[in-house]
Scaffold this motif. Structure first.
Motif, PDB file in Angstrom:
ATOM      1  N   VAL A 117       0.723  -1.342   0.286  1.00 30.71           N
ATOM      2  CA  VAL A 117       0.063  -0.028   0.172  1.00 30.71           C
ATOM      3  C   VAL A 117       1.018   1.339  -0.169  1.00 30.71           C
ATOM      4  O   VAL A 117       1.749   1.299   0.740  1.00 30.71           O
ATOM      5  N   THR A 118       0.607   2.140  -1.005  1.00 32.13           N
ATOM      6  CA  THR A 118       1.419   3.299  -1.110  1.00 32.13           C
ATOM      7  C   THR A 118       0.682   4.724  -1.278  1.00 32.13           C
ATOM      8  O   THR A 118      -0.641   4.537  -1.601  1.00 32.13           O
ATOM      9  N   ASN A 119       1.167   5.704  -1.391  1.00 34.52           N
ATOM     10  CA  ASN A 119       0.636   7.067  -1.413  1.00 34.52           C
ATOM     11  C   ASN A 119       0.218   7.133  -3.166  1.00 34.52           C
ATOM     12  O   ASN A 119       1.498   7.669  -3.865  1.00 34.52           O
ATOM     13  N   GLY A 120      -0.522   6.543  -3.773  1.00 29.77           N
ATOM     14  CA  GLY A 120      -0.813   6.602  -5.119  1.00 29.77           C
ATOM     15  C   GLY A 120      -0.051   5.452  -5.530  1.00 29.77           C
ATOM     16  O   GLY A 120       0.715   4.754  -4.880  1.00 29.77           O
ATOM     17  N   SER A 121      -0.230   5.153  -6.979  1.00 29.29           N
ATOM     18  CA  SER A 121       0.554   4.015  -7.364  1.00 29.29           C
ATOM     19  C   SER A 121       2.194   4.290  -7.995  1.00 29.29           C
ATOM     20  O   SER A 121       2.948   3.332  -8.367  1.00 29.29           O
ATOM     21  N   SER A 122       2.037   5.495  -8.173  1.00 24.16           N
ATOM     22  CA  SER A 122       3.586   5.892  -8.619  1.00 24.16           C
ATOM     23  C   SER A 122       4.860   5.590  -7.886  1.00 24.16           C
ATOM     24  O   SER A 122       5.824   5.185  -8.490  1.00 24.16           O
ATOM     25  N   PRO A 123       4.475   5.546  -6.349  1.00 27.20           N
ATOM     26  CA  PRO A 123       5.608   4.900  -5.552  1.00 27.20           C
ATOM     27  C   PRO A 123       5.953   3.483  -6.008  1.00 27.20           C
ATOM     28  O   PRO A 123       7.134   3.150  -5.716  1.00 27.20           O
ATOM     29  N   ILE A 124       4.906   2.837  -6.233  1.00 33.41           N
ATOM     30  CA  ILE A 124       5.235   1.193  -6.599  1.00 33.41           C
ATOM     31  C   ILE A 124       5.983   1.113  -7.758  1.00 33.41           C
ATOM     32  O   ILE A 124       6.641   0.304  -7.921  1.00 33.41           O
ATOM     33  N   LEU A 125       5.468   1.975  -8.642  1.00 34.55           N
ATOM     34  CA  LEU A 125       5.973   1.834 -10.049  1.00 34.55           C
ATOM     35  C   LEU A 125       7.623   2.161  -9.970  1.00 34.55           C
ATOM     36  O   LEU A 125       8.473   1.686 -10.488  1.00 34.55           O
ATOM     37  N   ALA A 126       7.951   3.128  -9.039  1.00 40.52           N
ATOM     38  CA  ALA A 126       9.389   3.583  -8.821  1.00 40.52           C
ATOM     39  C   ALA A 126       9.975   2.416  -8.068  1.00 40.52           C
ATOM     40  O   ALA A 126      11.240   2.243  -8.344  1.00 40.52           O
ATOM     41  N   ALA A 127       9.429   2.169  -7.137  1.00 37.78           N
ATOM     42  CA  ALA A 127       9.937   0.995  -6.159  1.00 37.78           C
ATOM     43  C   ALA A 127      10.252  -0.208  -6.976  1.00 37.78           C
ATOM     44  O   ALA A 127      11.340  -0.865  -6.836  1.00 37.78           O
ATOM     45  N   PHE A 128       9.537  -0.557  -8.001  1.00 37.65           N
ATOM     46  CA  PHE A 128       9.671  -1.713  -8.882  1.00 37.65           C
ATOM     47  C   PHE A 128      11.026  -1.325  -9.914  1.00 37.65           C
ATOM     48  O   PHE A 128      11.768  -2.296  -9.893  1.00 37.65           O
ATOM     49  N   SER A 129      11.197  -0.445 -10.249  1.00 41.36           N
ATOM     50  CA  SER A 129      12.189   0.100 -11.165  1.00 41.36           C
ATOM     51  C   SER A 129      13.322  -0.108 -10.320  1.00 41.36           C
ATOM     52  O   SER A 129      14.452  -0.526 -10.844  1.00 41.36           O
ATOM     53  N   ASP A 130      13.557   0.196  -9.051  1.00 42.36           N
ATOM     54  CA  ASP A 130      14.734   0.471  -8.088  1.00 42.36           C
ATOM     55  C   ASP A 130      15.007  -1.122  -7.958  1.00 42.36           C
ATOM     56  O   ASP A 130      16.163  -1.611  -7.638  1.00 42.36           O
TER      57      ASP A 130
END
Length: 395
Positions: A117-130
């Motif tokens: 669970v995150t503040n919007g889905s953008s952090p998930i996309l960024a975390a996956f990239s990392d």
């Protein structure tokens, strides 16, 4: 198998909270002790829409047709639920995060520890990239798609392999499959695709995921799936439930109209979710977003109404493109269309802004004469139509 009972909310136990938060027993216990009785892990009491007003409408204001927001406003139940929780914002929302994760898990047919669970889905996309960058390997995706994953990946030094769209602006899954090799670390698919609005036929996408996930993790971004004709057949959470290395991301910024409140989630293998969570970069999820999100999930009447409104708005945009005589990506399924302007998109955006309409300018370099226009209120679509007609007939 998804659980059809979306109304049940399971209160988190201390054991589940410790598992979810990825902290030691002392930290978890302290987090629970810090929460007041009124800010407990349970959802707010059912709210009504009696005193909730609709968003203010200014016919002479800027028509925002660029951000893929929901112009109709959030669920009245969500607004009422947030108003009841305002006195509890001094507390971190860890217990609410766990409650929300368990509610999502029940809906998606997965385990709570598979929900990030995150503040919007953008952090998930960024975390996956990392995550991919740390593991090593390239990311394969489409040449024209949402930039969340590829942009962050490239900033971190990860190579992104861009495959061209098909002639009708759809995903070329055969080309993407062929591009998966020993150097590939993951695949990213946005379905429906942003900015084209094209979807992948569910059976075809399932066959692709089955094959590709046997080689590398596959990320499916379903930010707009709620609005698609294929919903819920196009939902791919079954692969997460089956234990495949598949990530499905969702956001409350679109159909649930919470772009300004920020809430999203991803479902994925539990070890991957824990690896992303342990970095600490995702931080605490905002309290009111969680409250609004749980209320929104319970408001099925609102959801169904928004689906109809988005479809009708999309049809108005298609009618606009047809009236203007401009080509557009066929059969769009999000809350936007992707249209060929016949002129430079940034020049078009600048001229539209002068007329009080905000549209996307120079964003997807492969199509410098195409732009994405999203659903607005009726008067905004009419204003956009009139402005575009005046500009495009002059070229």
């Amino acid at each position: 198998m998804k659980n059809p009972d979306y109304d049940q909310l399971i209160s988190p136990s201390r054991r589940n909270l410790m598992k979810f938060a990825g902290v030691g027993a002392l930290g978890a216990a302290a987090g629970l002790a810090a929460c007041s009785d009124s800010a407990s892990a349970t959802a707010p009491a059912p709210a009504t829409a009696a005193n909730v007003t609709a968003p203010a409408v200014n016919p002479d204001g800027l028509a925002i047709m660029s951000a893929n927001e929901n112009p109709y406003g959030p669920s009245p139940m969500a607004v009422a639920a947030m108003s009841k929780e305002l006195n509890n914002l001094n507390r971190y929302a860890y217990p609410l995060t766990q409650a929300f994760a368990e509610k999502v898990a029940a809906r998606e047919g997965v385990l709570p520890e598979q929900v990030l669970v995150t503040n919007g889905s953008s952090p998930i996309l960024a975390a996956f990239s990392d995550y991919v960058n740390v593991k090593g390997g390239e990311i394969v995706t489409s040449a024209i798609t949402y930039e969340g994953v590829p942009r962050v990946a490239e900033q971190a030094g990860t190579k992104v392999v861009y495959m061209p769209l098909t002639q009708d602006l759809g995903y070329d899954l055969e080309a993407i499959s062929a591009a998966i090799g020993p150097n590939t670390g993951a695949v990213y698919i946005c379905n429906p695709n942003n900015p084209t609005g094209r979807t992948i036929e569910p059976a075809k996408l399932k066959a692709f995921i089955e094959d590709a996930s046997s080689k590398v993790p596959v990320f499916i971004d379903e930010a707009y799936m709620d609005m698609a004709d294929d919903f819920p057949a196009g939902v791919m959470s079954e692969f997460v439930a089956a234990g495949k290395p598949v990530i499905v991301a969702r956001t409350f910024s679109k159909i649930y109209a919470m772009a300004g409140q920020r809430l999203g989630y991803g479902i994925m293998p539990a070890d991957m979710a824990m690896a992303m969570r342990k970095t600490g970069r995702l931080s605490s999820v905002n309290h009111l977003g969680l409250v609004a999100g749980m209320a929104s999930l319970d408001d099925t009447a609102y959801f169904n109404d928004m689906r109809l409104k988005m479809i009708k708005g999309r049809e108005k945009l298609i009618a606009m493109a047809n009236d203007l005589g401009r080509p557009y990506a066929p059969n769009p399924q999000g809350n936007f269309i992707y249209m060929d302007l016949g002129m430079n998109n940034q020049e078009f955006a600048d001229k539209m802004l002068e007329k009080g309409v905000k549209v996307v300018g120079s964003r997807w370099a492969d199509k410098p004469e195409w732009t994405r226009i999203c659903v607005g209120l009726d008067h905004e679509i009419e204003k956009c139509h009139a402005a575009a007609k005046e500009i495009l007939t002059a070229i």
